[in-house]
Design a protein around this motif. Structure first.
Motif: not given
Length: 441
Positions: A140, A189, A216, A219, A310-312, A315, A407, A409
């Motif tokens: 990561q 999460e 998030n 992930n 961070y996340d998107e 995902f 992101s 990730m």
């Protein structure tokens, strides 16, 4: 001293412009209200003075725990009565040993630890999958997964991490000192999450249910997340007479209407994404069609607390499919597929050799078609996994792809692919820069 977190969050939300990162790791303590303070760390630690000791929400990580305790002690000498785990991720519980050490140094009892009843099974799962968790965390943050053998021998759960000794199922209300605390279980999460309503302070401690980034909830290396339940928890929070909202990552927010607007916007975004994916599934669409056909409006992703750093959404779409549809993506060839090495060898033979695949992958990457470039170079790497020429090109291609991603990730996994190929060529593991500020990769 940096800008006060409440002033900064008000300015960012009201202007719609995040001209400075909202996720800060300063280790500085700021008082948010009478008897309420935050130490901005990774993750934050929220402190509430009850008149009969401190209730602390989270303990930050093993690396940052000592500085958190030091900052806390610059604010109060009161004992920590209760340490609340918002959930069992290591950046929230790893610093608990420093709270225990502080208590011991002052001849006080170890703080009581309160958390959802699923925190302990989470710790047990981490112990059972210790090596895997070392791999995915190295990946990561862009490390070479090929070098993980030594790291896998280390415990993923930091030594002396405190286990909860008070647990609950759905809701627990307690009076601690002068204040009432309503601990609420929710899915989001994680499956062991707690958000807390403190009515006398008109305050919510939200944990990671709000992180000043796109939720998030997708992930690619972690277990199932729960978007609709996540949205429901945000709506529950918005229905309270809340005036101070404190997440575990990102800035605290003041003002009922401002808080409510942020929470409901995130909830609606998650609900709409689920609706679009499930509607497509009901119409018979395969995962590939959904991933490339469903999106979140750009104007939503430009909001300072919904940026995909961070996340998107892509995902999250895959996670929604997994939640409602299982692991198979609908393509019959991928139900029981051949080995990657066999596919790579066949594609290379059809192309006239691995050199042709490498050249084409580089050409596609230069042209900006990063998705296709990565797939083609993976065929080459599967066909000739020890080829230095293949890995030289692979490292360059994934480095180029990482540069255009938003992101953490995606950036981390693509940087890890680069690092793996660099290691394959040189035999030396590239240095890993641990990115502690969410969204700054």
């Amino acid at each position: 001293m940096s800008e006060h977190p409440l002033e900064l969050s008000t300015r960012i939300i009201d202007s719609g412009v995040a001209d400075t990162p909202p996720n800060r790791i300063t280790e500085e303590l700021s008082e948010l209200a009478d008897g309420v303070a935050i130490v901005e760390s990774f993750s934050h630690v929220v402190l509430v003075d009850t008149g009969d000791g401190i209730v602390a929400f989270d303990s930050s990580s093993a690396k940052t725990g000592p500085r958190v305790v030091e900052s806390m002690r610059s604010w109060t000498d009161a004992p920590v009565n209760t340490l609340v785990y918002t959930h069992g991720h290591m950046d929230h519980v790893g610093g608990s040993r420093d709270f225990a050490a502080d208590a011991a140094a002052n001849d006080r009892p170890t703080p009581r630890v309160l958390g959802h009843e699923r925190v302990v099974p989470r710790f047990e799962r981490y112990e059972a999958t210790n090596g895997y968790n070392q791999v995915i965390n190295l990946r990561q943050f862009g490390g070479a997964a090929r070098t993980v053998a030594a790291a896998a021998e280390r415990p993923f759960i930091p030594s002396r991490t405190l286990r909860p000794d008070t647990t609950y199922d759905t809701r627990l209300t307690e009076r601690i000192g002068d204040l009432e605390f309503e601990f609420n279980a929710c899915l989001g999460e994680t499956d062991d999450h707690t958000w807390t309503w403190i009515p006398e302070r008109k305050m919510i401690s939200a944990g990671d249910q709000f992180i000043w980034n796109f939720p998030n909830c997708g992930n690619p290396q972690k277990v199932q997340r729960y978007p609709l339940e996540w949205a429901r928890s945000l709506r529950d929070m918005a229905d309270r007479d809340v005036e101070l909202f404190v997440p575990a990552h990102g800035l605290p927010i003041a003002g009922h209407e401002r808080i409510r607007r942020c929470l409901l916007t995130v909830a609606t975004t998650l609900e709409t994404l689920v609706e679009q994916v499930v509607t497509a599934m009901n119409a018979g669409a395969q995962l590939d069609e959904i991933v490339h056909g469903v999106s979140v409006p750009d104007e939503t992703l430009r909001l300072p607390y919904l940026r995909p750093m961070y996340d998107e959404p892509e995902f999250v779409i895959r996670n929604i499919w997994r939640l409602y549809g299982g692991w198979w993506d609908g393509n019959p060839a991928r139900l029981k597929p051949p080995a990657d090495a066999a596919v790579g060898a066949e594609i290379a033979a059809l192309a006239g050799g691995v050199d042709t695949l490498v050249a084409r992958a580089v050409e596609l990457s230069v042209a900006g078609d990063h998705r296709l470039a990565c797939q083609v170079i993976e065929y080459a790497a599967a066909a000739e996994p020890e080829s230095h020429a293949v890995h030289d090109a692979r490292a360059t291609i994934y480095s180029a792809r990482r540069a255009v991603e938003t992101s953490l990730m995606a950036k981390g996994i693509f940087r890890s692919a680069t690092a793996d190929s660099e290691f394959a060529v040189s035999g030396e593991a590239p240095e890993v820069k641990m990115v502690l500020s969410i969204g700054e990769a």
